[in-house]
Design an enzyme around this catalytic site. Sequence first.
Site, PDB file in Angstrom:
ATOM      1  N   HIS A   1       5.383   7.041  -8.365  1.00 53.51           N
ATOM      2  CA  HIS A   1       5.995   6.375  -7.211  1.00 53.51           C
ATOM      3  C   HIS A   1       7.270   5.687  -7.692  1.00 53.51           C
ATOM      4  CE1 HIS A   1       2.484   6.922  -4.532  1.00 53.51           C
ATOM      5  NE2 HIS A   1       1.781   6.777  -5.636  1.00 53.51           N
ATOM      6  N   LEU A   2       8.396   6.139  -7.177  1.00 57.35           N
ATOM      7  CA  LEU A   2       9.679   5.556  -7.615  1.00 57.35           C
ATOM      8  C   LEU A   2      10.212   4.539  -6.615  1.00 57.35           C
ATOM      9  CD1 LEU A   2      11.431   8.683  -9.196  1.00 57.35           C
ATOM     10  CD2 LEU A   2      10.331   6.756 -10.369  1.00 57.35           C
ATOM     11  N   ARG A   3       9.589   4.437  -5.441  1.00 54.86           N
ATOM     12  CA  ARG A   3       9.849   3.379  -4.446  1.00 54.86           C
ATOM     13  C   ARG A   3      11.216   3.438  -3.766  1.00 54.86           C
ATOM     14  NH1 ARG A   3       4.790   2.955  -3.953  1.00 54.86           N
ATOM     15  NH2 ARG A   3       3.664   1.561  -5.344  1.00 54.86           N
TER      16      ARG A   3
ATOM     17  N   ASP B   1       0.066  11.220  -0.259  1.00 55.76           N
ATOM     18  CA  ASP B   1      -0.579  10.261  -1.165  1.00 55.76           C
ATOM     19  C   ASP B   1      -0.413   8.808  -0.730  1.00 55.76           C
ATOM     20  OD1 ASP B   1      -1.925   9.588  -3.730  1.00 55.76           O
ATOM     21  OD2 ASP B   1      -0.041   8.511  -4.016  1.00 55.76           O
TER      22      ASP B   1
ATOM     23  N   HIS C   1      -5.571  11.985  -8.572  1.00 57.06           N
ATOM     24  CA  HIS C   1      -6.380  10.903  -9.171  1.00 57.06           C
ATOM     25  C   HIS C   1      -7.883  10.958  -8.921  1.00 57.06           C
ATOM     26  CE1 HIS C   1      -5.592   9.505  -5.129  1.00 57.06           C
ATOM     27  NE2 HIS C   1      -4.396   9.009  -5.414  1.00 57.06           N
TER      28      HIS C   1
ATOM     29  N   ASN D   1      -5.896   2.173  -6.139  1.00 56.54           N
ATOM     30  CA  ASN D   1      -6.567   3.078  -5.222  1.00 56.54           C
ATOM     31  C   ASN D   1      -6.371   4.516  -5.676  1.00 56.54           C
ATOM     32  OD1 ASN D   1      -8.022   3.851  -3.012  1.00 56.54           O
ATOM     33  ND2 ASN D   1      -6.257   3.940  -1.646  1.00 56.54           N
TER      34      ASN D   1
ATOM     35  N   ASP E   1       0.122   8.184 -11.648  1.00 56.83           N
ATOM     36  CA  ASP E   1       0.065   7.368 -10.424  1.00 56.83           C
ATOM     37  C   ASP E   1       0.783   6.038 -10.661  1.00 56.83           C
ATOM     38  OD1 ASP E   1      -0.375   6.547  -7.865  1.00 56.83           O
ATOM     39  OD2 ASP E   1      -2.542   6.314  -8.046  1.00 56.83           O
TER      40      ASP E   1
END
Lengths: 188, 422, 320
Positions: free
Chosen positions: B55-57, B147, B227, B273, B300
């Site tokens: 996740h690079l946001r 995701d 995951h 999560n 993740d």
Amino acid sequence: MAYPRADTGSTKIILSGSDLQRVVDRIAHQILEKTSGARDTVLLGIPTRGVPLARRLAARIHAFEGIDIPVGALDITLYRDDLRLHATRALGKTDIPGGGLDGRRVILVDDVLFSGRTVRAALDALSDVGRPSSVQLAVLVDRGHRELPIRADYVGKNIPTALAEKVRVSLAETDDGADEVKLYGGAA
Amino acid sequence: MTSSYLIKGVSVLGGDRTDLLIRDGVVADGGGTADETIDADGLVALPGLVDLHTHLREPGREDAETVETGSRAAALGGYTAVFAMANTSPVADTAGVVEQVWRLGREAGLVDVLPIGAVTVGLAGRQLAELGAMATSAAGVRIFSDDGHCVADPRLMRRALEYVKAFDGIIAQHAEEPRLTEGAQMHEGEVSTRLGLTGWPAVAEEAIIARDVLLAEHVGSRLHVCHVSTAGSVEVLRHAKARGVRVTAEVTPHHLLLTDELAASYDPVFKVNPPLRTASDVTALREALVEGVIDIVATDHAPHAVEDKECEWAYARPGMVGLETALPVVLSVLGEQWELIAERMSRAPARIAGLAGHGTDLSAGTPANLTLVDPSARRVVDPAGLASRSRNTPYAGTTLPGRIVATFLRGEPTVLDGKAVK
Amino acid sequence: MIKHLRSAADLDAGTATLILDTAAEMAALAGREVKKLPTLRGRTVVNLFYEDSTRTRISFEAAAKRLSADVINFSAKGSSVSKGESLKDTALTLQAMGADAVVIRHPASGAPHRLASWVDGSVVNAGDGTHEHPTQALLDAYTMRSRLGRIDGLNVAIVGDVLHSRVARSNVLLLTTLGAKVTLVGPPTLIPVDIAAALSPGTEPSRGGKPKENRTGVSYDLDSVLAGTDVVMMLRVQTERMQDSYFPSAREYSRRYGLDVPRMRKLPEHAIVMHPGPMNRGMEIAPEVADSSRSTIVEQVANGVSARMAVLYLLLGGKA
């Protein structure tokens, strides 16, 4: 006052078991004399060792005059002014005899009179419990060094001490072993 | 102007000491001289790591991470390619957004950033996003995932699996039956009961994986499971693979190492999560990874701003940063099984994604995407020392083995001497 | 002495007994005309309430005031909390104000643990989410001891919505620490997974492999446990749980798990009936039972002040 167990320096016995018994007898007599027969009088021991001393005084008074004098206990922990200087203390028992204290003469009983702060706390505690006609103080040992304007009405023994010395009272009821008053340390 | 590098005395995948020459972006033949020489005595060379789950946001939460800071963290972790998840703001559900992320990755130039497209519009689970447009965009998206959310509707999932066959796409499912995890805070079990936190039952993951492998089998499509976190999921996957279902699966480093007991501190740095599970789940996941029932390790990597973690457990966002600690964690779990590590962290993920030029065998002529690791080094994880913009690592104060000394992307160093080059 | 009371698990048997003994002394003082004690003069106790709970707040407030502490009530309504200030920022504010103790009520489990990591003073959990409510357990234990003379060896049944009950968790931990045997009774949907193992005292849950002391049990059949029970503690059951399919209807719940007069008659002669309040009369407890001589419900409220005075004294009455 909490007395450290690991005392250093010299040890001197101030009152032996039989001395202690004689001293209690004398205080009992003095109480009878000064209170005209212990009428309307209540003995309140200050835990820990004031409580058995108060019971002993009552027993002696009964033996001498056949009078049953009410005995109770007054725990002063919640009124101490030095709570923040020590770890939290467990509370002692407070036990006010039936009939209460109002209008009666209360004699506070403790083992050692030192700074006077315990008695100061006891007077505060007492005023929250009732309104005695008068309050007196009986102690087994007065070792001096008062920090407050307080004096005892009945003193078993005056013992001049150095500040660094410690007075330790042992009673059969509260401590393992025999009755005894010892003076520790200081001189060494 | 490309430089050449001679990496002297390196052990490729734990083999005998040798010299590795990099010239013109590829691994060159034989010895010879180079502009720069790197003393690699005691270091191990691995193909550059490939992360299928990052996740690079950016766009949207640049306070937590940007493509650039995330790329730097990835390079420092030994990665040469990362797949950026679609749950940005706006969501990466159009060609426009995936191209933006792809372009930002190129500009940063530290790793290959490959966007993942959303399966459904806005991750809402109602209608398919324009999967074909994303596939044919400059970003060339091949992996699609909602995701953070599960594609819970079975009919929608079936359609997605079928639709992406047209351009050899793959659906990466976040397996979580939403009705079974309403309000869930941590793994449902003894610890959640003790802590009074709503449980996330293992069956909520296992039920979706079971459904999806059957769907994938039915429509003849590929499925990737994100995951995987429970022993039961491993059993479902083992069964599906034995039946010949085209399913692949990933496990995160934290699910290979940490357990739900850590929640007892109520420190949300351990909230994630799917949640951390029990010690027996950890054991099953490790075995499955070695065995190949689980194909790859994916981080993740989920950066979160301080205020989203320094709060009550229930109010905290789930997720942990992981790019910079992934290889050390895997090393501590698997030991120095370099061949296995290269397979699970580089080759297999590249293969699943159809990513050319990564996960190669470092033979002459292959693109020089590789990383050099010092396996004897130990380091204490310091959140303040992370290149990620966020600090939510669960390993603060933990000593982990291995140090990434250098990383090369197409022959150019992105990391040298343990520091990012730019 | 312990620094915080976040969980009943913070208390070993010795400390718990000391609190109950101290509460007994405090209760004796409560009977006299002057109820105020000078003990905590100059100390500041903050009641930080993120949930409405007038009963609990007033109980803590009375306890602190009887010990002469300065009390600041900081409620989520009408303060910066409702403007979205984080718990951490609030904690730093309380820290700057010199709070010696913070009593916190919060809808999120574990909030007292978080708070304790941000303030220097003592933290007292006054109920956190579906986790714990340790002072309720202390006052319940105190009530049992006053009525039955002991806790060691008692058989206690806790009946109802254990899953969502912080009272149940704290009571299981405290009562088993003090030697009671606790049976949790309710429909299986409202008994959390692995509860017996999760709340066994002095054992390492999950790992460690030590055999657990089996002082906690589970039953789905209220009628079968009543005959051997010294204490029945009825938990509040919210009818809204019906919507989430925890049970089919209030009527069925009440029929299977409500304490009515015929069920009360199955209890031994000496057994007592407790309820942490507020009650749903006619749901988990019949009005005749709630008002019977076995019921300790009113005593529990009075004992709450004594138990909380004991906790505040033991946390704040000594050197910080």
